[in-house]
Design a protein around this motif. Structure first.
Motif, short mmCIF file in Angstrom:
data_model
loop_
_atom_site.label_atom_id
_atom_site.label_comp_id
_atom_site.label_asym_id
_atom_site.label_seq_id
_atom_site.Cartn_x
_atom_site.Cartn_y
_atom_site.Cartn_z
N ASP A 172 -4.52 5.88 6.67
CA ASP A 172 -3.34 5.62 6.70
C ASP A 172 -3.11 6.81 7.09
O ASP A 172 -2.07 7.03 7.71
N ASP A 176 -9.40 7.25 -2.57
CA ASP A 176 -7.75 6.68 -1.88
C ASP A 176 -7.68 5.33 -1.45
O ASP A 176 -7.66 5.06 -0.37
N SER A 177 -8.33 3.64 -2.69
CA SER A 177 -8.69 2.59 -2.75
C SER A 177 -7.20 1.15 -2.28
O SER A 177 -6.04 1.98 -3.22
N ASP A 181 -6.79 -2.40 -4.65
CA ASP A 181 -6.90 -2.52 -5.99
C ASP A 181 -8.49 -3.34 -5.64
O ASP A 181 -8.78 -3.75 -4.36
N GLN A 206 0.21 -1.32 0.05
CA GLN A 206 0.27 -0.05 0.04
C GLN A 206 0.62 1.28 -0.09
O GLN A 206 0.52 2.08 -0.39
N TYR A 254 4.82 0.68 -6.26
CA TYR A 254 3.47 -0.22 -6.79
C TYR A 254 4.26 -0.87 -8.47
O TYR A 254 4.74 -0.87 -9.11
N1 JFQ Z 1 -2.76 5.25 0.18
C1 JFQ Z 1 -1.98 4.25 0.40
C2 JFQ Z 1 -2.57 3.53 -0.94
C3 JFQ Z 1 -3.59 3.17 -1.45
N2 JFQ Z 1 -3.31 3.13 -2.87
C4 JFQ Z 1 -2.94 1.92 -3.50
C5 JFQ Z 1 -3.25 2.26 -4.83
C6 JFQ Z 1 -1.80 1.19 -5.84
C7 JFQ Z 1 -2.10 -0.69 -5.26
N3 JFQ Z 1 -1.77 -1.56 -6.09
C8 JFQ Z 1 -2.28 -0.28 -3.67
C9 JFQ Z 1 -2.87 0.85 -3.24
#
Ligand code: JFQ
Length: 291
Positions: free
Chosen positions: A89, A159-160, A162, A55, A227
């Motif tokens: 977070d 802000d999700s 997957d 994340q 990512y």
């Molecule tokens: N607020 C932390 C980021 C959450 N979003 C990410 C987007 C990309 C995804 N593969 C993992 C979560």
């Protein structure tokens, strides 16, 4: 443990994996929704992992949190009411708090464990919860939005994680319709929108759903090394017509008087990065025709 590499792959990217060296596991538990893991990595600082998906890491979270927050907020002359869907977070809250025009920051996070774990292990992000404008709602965002008044928000940031697990519903058409209803006219929605290298079909689906619900839809992207494929995208939408100019920050971050309660400097976002984020590679423009 002690140097064992952890491989992150899953149905979203079944045939490749990014590995990080684990120096020490700091937390591992199961919430009502997902497995929550925190570990100290060799080169990216502490890492938050949900159901085996990275994340955020201390080293590169700035890119994601700053871009997903300022791309919409700097495209609105004086944002007042902002909603964060997910974001437990606290990193996006930290970024929104830089905007002194903002009066209310609602956040709807489904998993309280994410908030508690962030407060314990990621104080640099959880500082976002200390802003007095933040109003925390623990629960399902679709439920929250159904109860919230029409046209309340200048900006909504999704802000999700997957769309495999608790965030599944956040990419379906009914959810986008509740988002459109909650936005003020001229308000801006900014959604996390995966990787242009791995998920063009998913991006295509999301864009076509957004086109049925919003009048203007744009795609932007950023580098986030931890990512999958090292990039992450954002879909920005508005219920207003083409007049809404996403690509030029009409409320440039450079002019904000740094009213935020915390002292953390920007590390990634600036007005040049804002403009550059909307420049798209040819294959993406071709595959997602309407961009
Ligand atoms: N607020 C932390 C980021 C959450 N979003 C990410 C987007 C990309 C995804 N593969 C993992 C979560």
């Amino acid at each position: 443990k002690g140097g064992k590499a952890v491989y992150f792959n899953n149905p979203m990217w079944p045939v490749e994996a990014h590995s990080l060296k684990v120096e020490k596991v700091l937390f591992k538990d199961k919430s009502d929704f997902q497995e929550v893991l925190v570990f100290e990595s060799a080169t990216y600082g502490k890492v938050l992992v949900l159901d085996g998906i990275v994340q955020l890491t201390e080293k590169d979270e700035c890119a994601y949190q700053e871009m997903i927050a300022h791309l919409p907020l700097c495209s609105i002359s004086s944002p007042k009411n902002v909603l964060v869907v997910g974001g437990g977070d606290g990193g996006v809250l930290r970024e929104i708090s830089r905007h002194s025009s903002v009066e209310v920051i609602d956040i709807c996070e489904i998993d309280k464990m994410v908030i508690d774990v962030s407060k314990k292990f990621f104080p640099e992000l959880a500082v976002g919860f200390e802003d007095p404008r933040v109003q925390l709602h623990i629960g399902d965002a679709a439920e929250f939005l159904r109860k919230s008044p029409e046209g309340k928000y200048d900006a909504i940031i999704v802000d999700s994680s997957d769309p495999v697990g608790p965030a599944q519903a956040l990419v379906e058409k009914p959810f986008f319709e509740t988002l459109a209803r909650a936005l003020k006219p001229g308000g801006i929605l900014c959604n996390m929108a995966e990787s242009m290298w791995l998920h063009t079909h998913l991006i295509e689906d999301m864009i076509s759903i957004c086109r049925q619900t919003f009048k203007s839809v744009h795609y932007a992207w950023s580098s986030v090394p931890t990512y999958p494929s090292g990039v992450i995208g954002f879909v920005l939408c508005s219920t207003e017509g083409p007049a809404v100019d996403f690509k030029n920050p009409i409320n440039p971050i450079e002019k904000l008087d740094g009213a935020m309660p915390h002292k953390r400097e920007l590390k990634f976002y600036n007005s040049d990065m804002h403009r550059a984020a909307f420049a798209l590679p040819t294959f993406l423009k071709r595959e997602v025709g309407s961009l």
